[in-house]
Design an enzyme around this catalytic site. Structure first.
Site, PDB file in Angstrom:
ATOM      1  N   ARG A  69       0.839  -1.216   0.000  1.00  0.00           N
ATOM      2  CA  ARG A  69       0.000   0.000   0.000  1.00  0.00           C
ATOM      3  C   ARG A  69       0.871   1.262   0.000  1.00  0.00           C
ATOM      4  O   ARG A  69       0.570   2.247   0.671  1.00  0.00           O
ATOM      5  CB  ARG A  69      -0.930   0.046   1.213  1.00  0.00           C
ATOM      6  N   SER A  83     -10.556  -0.738   3.417  1.00  0.00           N
ATOM      7  CA  SER A  83      -9.791  -0.922   4.665  1.00  0.00           C
ATOM      8  C   SER A  83      -9.417   0.446   5.214  1.00  0.00           C
ATOM      9  O   SER A  83      -8.842   1.260   4.494  1.00  0.00           O
ATOM     10  CB  SER A  83      -8.496  -1.675   4.404  1.00  0.00           C
ATOM     11  N   GLU A  97      -4.789   3.444   6.447  1.00  0.00           N
ATOM     12  CA  GLU A  97      -4.463   3.227   5.052  1.00  0.00           C
ATOM     13  C   GLU A  97      -5.141   4.347   4.251  1.00  0.00           C
ATOM     14  O   GLU A  97      -4.695   4.730   3.185  1.00  0.00           O
ATOM     15  CB  GLU A  97      -5.020   1.863   4.638  1.00  0.00           C
TER      16      GLU A  97
HETATM   17  N1  EPU Z   1     -10.250 -11.228   9.915  1.00  0.00           N
HETATM   18  C1  EPU Z   1     -10.935 -11.349  11.094  1.00  0.00           C
HETATM   19  N2  EPU Z   1     -11.900 -10.417  11.387  1.00  0.00           N
HETATM   20  C2  EPU Z   1     -12.192  -9.398  10.542  1.00  0.00           C
HETATM   21  C3  EPU Z   1     -11.496  -9.268   9.352  1.00  0.00           C
HETATM   22  C4  EPU Z   1     -10.501 -10.191   9.040  1.00  0.00           C
HETATM   23  O1  EPU Z   1     -10.677 -12.239  11.895  1.00  0.00           O
HETATM   24  O2  EPU Z   1     -13.094  -8.628  10.877  1.00  0.00           O
HETATM   25  C5  EPU Z   1      -9.234 -12.234   9.557  1.00  0.00           C
HETATM   26  C6  EPU Z   1      -9.742 -13.121   8.420  1.00  0.00           C
HETATM   27  O3  EPU Z   1     -10.472 -14.193   8.870  1.00  0.00           O
HETATM   28  C7  EPU Z   1      -8.443 -13.556   7.786  1.00  0.00           C
HETATM   29  C8  EPU Z   1      -7.539 -12.380   7.969  1.00  0.00           C
HETATM   30  O4  EPU Z   1      -8.085 -11.620   9.049  1.00  0.00           O
HETATM   31  O5  EPU Z   1      -7.884 -14.652   8.465  1.00  0.00           O
HETATM   32  C9  EPU Z   1      -7.401 -11.540   6.706  1.00  0.00           C
HETATM   33  O6  EPU Z   1      -8.668 -11.098   6.258  1.00  0.00           O
HETATM   34  P1  EPU Z   1      -8.964 -10.774   4.709  1.00  0.00           P
HETATM   35  O7  EPU Z   1      -8.552 -11.899   3.835  1.00  0.00           O
HETATM   36  O8  EPU Z   1     -10.362 -10.286   4.594  1.00  0.00           O
HETATM   37  O9  EPU Z   1      -7.960  -9.622   4.355  1.00  0.00           O
HETATM   38  P2  EPU Z   1      -7.426  -8.344   5.127  1.00  0.00           P
HETATM   39  O10 EPU Z   1      -5.996  -8.569   5.439  1.00  0.00           O
HETATM   40  O11 EPU Z   1      -8.325  -8.023   6.257  1.00  0.00           O
HETATM   41  C10 EPU Z   1      -6.610  -7.186   2.930  1.00  0.00           C
HETATM   42  C11 EPU Z   1      -6.746  -5.863   2.209  1.00  0.00           C
HETATM   43  C12 EPU Z   1      -8.116  -5.750   1.527  1.00  0.00           C
HETATM   44  C13 EPU Z   1      -8.264  -6.913   0.557  1.00  0.00           C
HETATM   45  C14 EPU Z   1      -8.115  -8.228   1.366  1.00  0.00           C
HETATM   46  C15 EPU Z   1      -8.180  -9.471   0.506  1.00  0.00           C
HETATM   47  C16 EPU Z   1      -5.346  -4.327   3.432  1.00  0.00           C
HETATM   48  C17 EPU Z   1      -5.282  -3.114   4.277  1.00  0.00           C
HETATM   49  N3  EPU Z   1      -6.568  -4.769   3.103  1.00  0.00           N
HETATM   50  O12 EPU Z   1      -7.564  -7.202   3.989  1.00  0.00           O
HETATM   51  O13 EPU Z   1      -8.105  -4.536   0.767  1.00  0.00           O
HETATM   52  O14 EPU Z   1      -9.523  -6.880  -0.101  1.00  0.00           O
HETATM   53  O15 EPU Z   1      -6.806  -8.241   2.029  1.00  0.00           O
HETATM   54  O16 EPU Z   1      -6.988  -9.680  -0.152  1.00  0.00           O
HETATM   55  O17 EPU Z   1      -4.297  -4.855   3.083  1.00  0.00           O
HETATM   56  C18 EPU Z   1      -8.625  -2.218   0.797  1.00  0.00           C
HETATM   57  O18 EPU Z   1      -7.422  -2.029   0.676  1.00  0.00           O
HETATM   58  O19 EPU Z   1      -9.442  -1.274   0.879  1.00  0.00           O
HETATM   59  C19 EPU Z   1      -9.108  -3.600   0.904  1.00  0.00           C
HETATM   60  C20 EPU Z   1     -10.376  -3.884   1.129  1.00  0.00           C
END
Ligand code: EPU
Length: 597
Positions: free
Chosen positions: A166, A240, A338
């Site tokens: 990012r 995010s 972010e």
């Molecule tokens: N998780 C939780 N609770 C939550 C959210 C997530 O326990 O409320 C856990 C999930 O179960 C999983 C892990 O955290 O084990 C990661 O969750 P997820 O795959 O949804 O991805 P993220 O790391 O929370 C990032 C990006 C998103 C992108 C997703 C999918 C960032 C800041 N965000 O989120 O990007 O869609 O991966 O690849 O890196 C954005 O940038 O606006 C965005 C939505």
């Protein structure tokens, strides 16, 4: 060329958070010539400028007292490089999700995992958008930009864009200078999807015993997004709100997993660091659904702050501050936004306003040292500057620990140091809470850095004692530098015979311990809204401005408002001293909050 400037423009429909805010001036451009004309206008020269893309990653924190400009450069074309590779070139104002759909319809592979992300093509390289195992940086061939200084176009290769998580060159050194005009993507001339590392996508391959097509991946990604993220047509958000924190593996093992062994992590390119899903931390800190007004931690994906209707920027910031505080308390990790928090206001908290001995002085029983008024209790000088979502500390006084507790400072982005005299750096060890996950960035002149390396050698050893603070030292000279998009201008002033640093950020400047300000440096202190300046006492001092000298300097520099600081007890009681000052000059006291504009 006739550019149409709009005044008091409502930005509510131009940001996906749907936060109500106005821009003092607003303009759009359809091509580079129009952009060049804007950059030659008085409106551009006289104002702070914000370049708005699709508005999907911004939070307008109040009205923008400057010029907002927005690209309307459209158009998509492709050309085939060879049998395997096709370049697709899109104008910055093209809608990202529509562009990805176009690549899929054209049978071009690479961007399918990034389906459905709100925003514009122009913003994609700036924040290196990423999802479901892919970051756009890996598909970018070139980025064509307009250079607002030379007024020419410049093309950056992917390597020159310095893509990180990012993050990119355009968010840091290049911010404010290069405006993205068009982006060229290097795509595969194939409909077979290749990026299947993300769990649910890998499952598709296993289930069907073949690689899915790019449109099947896009469909699956849109389904996953639908189930976790708010529908942008119904609920306002900026995706995010926080980045996933990257912490030292040592810290993860020894501290975080000792607290909660089940905390998940991802490996990073650097074996010394791991990435922690912030959504997990927020949910497991018990913050799912936490709300202030209509701003809410989105229950299906806690990394998102949603606007359920009429949330204000203040509500969103309150939610985010609470989330940061609770996650820090529970897991010892600081979350960083972010989202690009946009404001022209600067909030300054005077943490300490006393000279090196503080007031009351130890062993002194003068009426000032015995005063009951809180305004006469002066700890040594530090200040907290808050702008664009950042918290910057100026100097780390020996009283910093007390100051941080009093002002409830739970995180800091960086510290700027004026010089290495003990009363300005004596609290360095108390920065420990701010360098738990990673090194804490500190900015200082070379002589100050050398002094601190000597005095705090235990922090800079190759194998330090576990738990000592760790610093990322940035040595500065007279040139402006950028911290997470905020431009800082060092001001070189003389503390007696010692050259030291003051700092200007936007319309605010902080100069302490000055006795003289060289003429060329005074130029950098023109047109200020707020100047904080030292004025030790009435009697002559070899290294500090007296009150009279400080007032003369203020008269010469003509800031709208000036605040005197770094007082000894001889200044008298605060209230008496304040009543002797000109209308636009104020005496600092500990805890004083100053807002620009
Ligand atoms: N998780 C939780 N609770 C939550 C959210 C997530 O326990 O409320 C856990 C999930 O179960 C999983 C892990 O955290 O084990 C990661 O969750 P997820 O795959 O949804 O991805 P993220 O790391 O929370 C990032 C990006 C998103 C992108 C997703 C999918 C960032 C800041 N965000 O989120 O990007 O869609 O991966 O690849 O890196 C954005 O940038 O606006 C965005 C939505």
């Amino acid at each position: 060329m006739n550019i149409k400037f709009e005044y008091n423009k409502d930005l509510t429909s131009l940001n996906t958070f749907r936060i109500s805010a106005k821009a003092a001036i607003y303009a759009e451009y359809k091509n580079m010539d129009e952009l060049r004309s804007i950059t030659l206008s008085e409106e551009f020269m006289d104002n702070e400028v914000f370049y708005l893309g699709g508005g999907s990653n911004v939070l307008f924190n109040g009205d923008y007292h400057g010029l907002v400009i927005k690209s309307q450069i459209k158009g998509i074309k492709k050309y085939q490089k060879n049998e395997e590779t096709v370049f697709a070139i899109a104008g910055a104002a093209e809608n990202w999700a529509d562009f990805v759909k176009w690549t899929i319809d054209e049978g071009l592979g690479g961007l399918e995992n990034l389906s459905g992300i709100p925003g514009s093509v122009g913003a994609s390289p700036v924040q290196n958008i990423g999802a479901y195992g892919v970051e756009v940086g890996s598909m970018i061939h070139k980025v064509e930009c307009f250079d607002v200084i030379t007024k020419e176009t410049v093309t950056f290769t992917a390597e020159q864009c310095k893509f990180g998580y990012r993050d990119s060159f355009f968010k840091n050194e290049g911010k404010g200078r290069y405006v993205v005009l068009r982006v060229s993507f290097k795509l595969k001339n194939s409909t077979v999807a290749e990026n299947l590392d993300y769990g649910p996508l890998k499952t598709l391959e296993e289930k069907w015993n073949r690689k899915p097509t790019i449109s099947e991946v896009a469909e699956e990604v849109l389904k996953i997004r639908d189930s976790k993220l708010p529908d942008p047509s119904k609920i306002g958000s900026a995706g995010s709100f926080f980045k996933n924190p990257v912490v030292r593996i040592y810290f993860y093992r020894e501290v975080m997993s000792a607290l909660s062994p089940e905390i998940p992590y991802y490996e990073t390119d650097d074996p010394l660091y791991v990435k922690i899903p912030a959504g997990w931390l927020i949910e497991n800190a018990g913050l799912k659904g936490y709300s202030v007004g209509d701003a809410e931690v989105y229950p299906k994906q806690c990394l998102v702050i949603a606007n359920k209707g009429r949330a204000t920027a203040k509500d969103v910031i309150e939610v985010s501050e609470h989330v940061r505080k609770v996650v820090l308390e529970k897991f010892g990790v600081t979350l960083h936004p972010e989202v690009n928090i946009v404001d022209t206001n600067i909030k300054v908290t005077i943490l300490g306003s006393g000279t090196s001995k503080g007031v009351p002085e130890v062993g002194c029983f003068c009426p000032v040292c015995r005063s009951d008024s809180a305004k006469d209790k002066r700890t040594r000088c530090s200040a907290l500057v808050e702008t664009k979502g950042l918290k910057l500390l100026i100097d780390v006084s020996p009283d910093f620990r007390q100051q941080a507790l009093r002002s409830e400072i739970t995180y800091l982005d960086a510290a700027l140091i004026t010089h290495s005299h003990y009363d300005h750096v004596g609290g360095f060890d108390d920065l420990r809470p701010f360098c738990t996950g990673s090194k804490f960035p500190v900015y200082m002149r070379k002589d100050v850095s050398e002094d601190l390396h000597r005095r705090l050698d235990y922090c800079f050893r190759e194998t330090p004692y576990p738990g000592v603070p760790s610093f990322e030292v940035h040595e500065i000279d007279e040139s402006p530098f950028i911290i997470k998009g905020v431009k800082i201008i060092p001001i070189s002033v003389m503390h007696g015979k010692l050259p030291i640093a003051g700092y200007r950020i936007g319309d605010f400047a902080y100069v302490t311990d000055a006795k003289t300000i060289p003429e060329e440096e005074k130029e950098k202190l023109k047109d200020l809204d707020v100047l904080v300046l030292n004025g030790l006492r009435f009697k002559e001092h070899f290294a500090h401005f007296t009150v009279e000298e400080a007032l003369k300097t203020i008269e010469e520099l003509k800031p709208k408002r000036a605040y005197l600081t770094h007082f000894c007890h001889e200044i008298g009681r605060h209230d008496d001293f304040q009543s002797s000052l000109p209308d636009n000059v104020f005496a600092c006291y500990d805890g004083l909050v100053i807002n620009t504009h």
